[in-house]
Write a protein that holds these residues in place. Structure first.
Motif, PDB file in Angstrom:
ATOM      1  N   VAL A  35      11.161 -16.094  -4.932  1.00 23.16           N
ATOM      2  CA  VAL A  35      12.243 -17.081  -4.895  1.00 23.16           C
ATOM      3  C   VAL A  35      13.102 -16.856  -3.650  1.00 23.16           C
ATOM      4  O   VAL A  35      13.457 -17.807  -2.938  1.00 23.16           O
ATOM      5  N   LYS A  36      13.429 -15.592  -3.374  1.00 24.19           N
ATOM      6  CA  LYS A  36      14.217 -15.257  -2.181  1.00 24.19           C
ATOM      7  C   LYS A  36      13.473 -15.677  -0.910  1.00 24.19           C
ATOM      8  O   LYS A  36      14.075 -16.217   0.021  1.00 24.19           O
ATOM      9  N   LEU A  56      16.597 -17.392  14.708  1.00 27.60           N
ATOM     10  CA  LEU A  56      15.260 -17.665  14.183  1.00 27.60           C
ATOM     11  C   LEU A  56      14.449 -16.382  14.045  1.00 27.60           C
ATOM     12  O   LEU A  56      13.738 -16.185  13.051  1.00 27.60           O
ATOM     13  N   ILE A  57      14.572 -15.503  15.029  1.00 24.22           N
ATOM     14  CA  ILE A  57      13.846 -14.230  14.963  1.00 24.22           C
ATOM     15  C   ILE A  57      14.338 -13.408  13.769  1.00 24.22           C
ATOM     16  O   ILE A  57      13.534 -12.830  13.034  1.00 24.22           O
ATOM     17  N   ILE A  58      15.642 -13.380  13.560  1.00 24.71           N
ATOM     18  CA  ILE A  58      16.194 -12.653  12.414  1.00 24.71           C
ATOM     19  C   ILE A  58      15.672 -13.260  11.113  1.00 24.71           C
ATOM     20  O   ILE A  58      15.316 -12.540  10.174  1.00 24.71           O
ATOM     21  N   LEU A  63      11.694 -12.690   6.529  1.00 27.74           N
ATOM     22  CA  LEU A  63      10.474 -13.063   5.803  1.00 27.74           C
ATOM     23  C   LEU A  63       9.456 -11.916   5.829  1.00 27.74           C
ATOM     24  O   LEU A  63       8.820 -11.621   4.814  1.00 27.74           O
ATOM     25  N   VAL A  64       9.312 -11.286   6.993  1.00 29.41           N
ATOM     26  CA  VAL A  64       8.395 -10.147   7.112  1.00 29.41           C
ATOM     27  C   VAL A  64       8.852  -9.006   6.204  1.00 29.41           C
ATOM     28  O   VAL A  64       8.035  -8.355   5.537  1.00 29.41           O
ATOM     29  N   ILE A 120      10.338  -0.997   6.762  1.00 29.64           N
ATOM     30  CA  ILE A 120      11.421  -1.868   6.311  1.00 29.64           C
ATOM     31  C   ILE A 120      12.727  -1.490   7.002  1.00 29.64           C
ATOM     32  O   ILE A 120      13.480  -2.359   7.456  1.00 29.64           O
ATOM     33  N   SER A 121      12.981  -0.198   7.110  1.00 29.88           N
ATOM     34  CA  SER A 121      14.175   0.279   7.809  1.00 29.88           C
ATOM     35  C   SER A 121      14.143  -0.139   9.276  1.00 29.88           C
ATOM     36  O   SER A 121      15.168  -0.544   9.839  1.00 29.88           O
ATOM     37  N   GLY A 122      12.971  -0.062   9.896  1.00 31.90           N
ATOM     38  CA  GLY A 122      12.828  -0.484  11.290  1.00 31.90           C
ATOM     39  C   GLY A 122      13.119  -1.966  11.465  1.00 31.90           C
ATOM     40  O   GLY A 122      13.770  -2.369  12.444  1.00 31.90           O
ATOM     41  N   ILE A 123      12.662  -2.771  10.524  1.00 32.30           N
ATOM     42  CA  ILE A 123      12.928  -4.210  10.599  1.00 32.30           C
ATOM     43  C   ILE A 123      14.425  -4.477  10.434  1.00 32.30           C
ATOM     44  O   ILE A 123      15.003  -5.293  11.154  1.00 32.30           O
TER      45      ILE A 123
END
Length: 168
Positions: A35-36, A56-58, A63-64, A120-123
């Motif tokens: 849903v998110k 847009l990149i953020i 999404l990634v 995830i932390s890197g993103i």
């Protein structure tokens, strides 16, 4: 006394099924993340004409991030269930069964978990750097410090795991 010990061991062994609702709860968590994800993609398309390239990149990085978390949940659900609850015997011949299913042990699972946390932390850190004008130095410093802690922890865990496996 032997019968009491045997009964206790059977109850203890059967208690592994208490984990089954936990894995089902992770399925529900994936639905929440879906849903998110849908909400994020609708927002991304709604702002396509007005958003800057950085925004847009953020959005895409968000999404990634969600996709990585959902992949991690799948790995935890499948390998955790197979390692601790029951083998998925009926699915061994299923054409869509992932190759890694049934081959990820507890140690592999922990390595995948720490690797995913680092990714995830890197993103999150990359998203923060894309929005650096709105964040204070102290906040960024904490984010970098936490990320480096995850990286070092992951490397140390991998090294310990490798050393432990050489001993066997």
């Amino acid at each position: 006394m032997k019968r009491l010990e045997s009964a206790f061991e059977h109850v203890l062994f059967a208690s592994r099924w208490l984990m089954a609702p936990v894995y089902f709860g992770l399925v529900l968590a994936m639905l929440l993340l879906l849903v998110k994800f849908g909400k994020e993609i609708v927002h991304l398309f709604a702002s396509i004409l007005t958003a800057s390239g950085g925004e847009l990149i953020i959005g895409v990085l968000s999404l990634v991030d969600i996709a990585l978390i959902m992949n991690l949940l799948i790995i935890i659900m499948f390998s955790g269930y197979e390692n601790f609850v029951s083998k998925m015997e009926d699915l061994h011949s299923h054409r869509d069964r992932p190759d890694w299913m049934g081959h990820i042990g507890f140690s592999d699972l922990k390595l995948k978990l720490i690797g995913s946390i680092v990714a995830i932390s890197g993103i999150e850190l990359l998203k923060a750097f894309m929005n650096v004008a709105n964040l204070g130095d102290k906040h960024l410093g904490w984010m970098v410090g936490i990320h480096l802690t995850f990286v070092v922890s992951g490397l140390l865990y991998a090294a310990m795991d490798r050393l432990a496996s050489k001993g066997h």
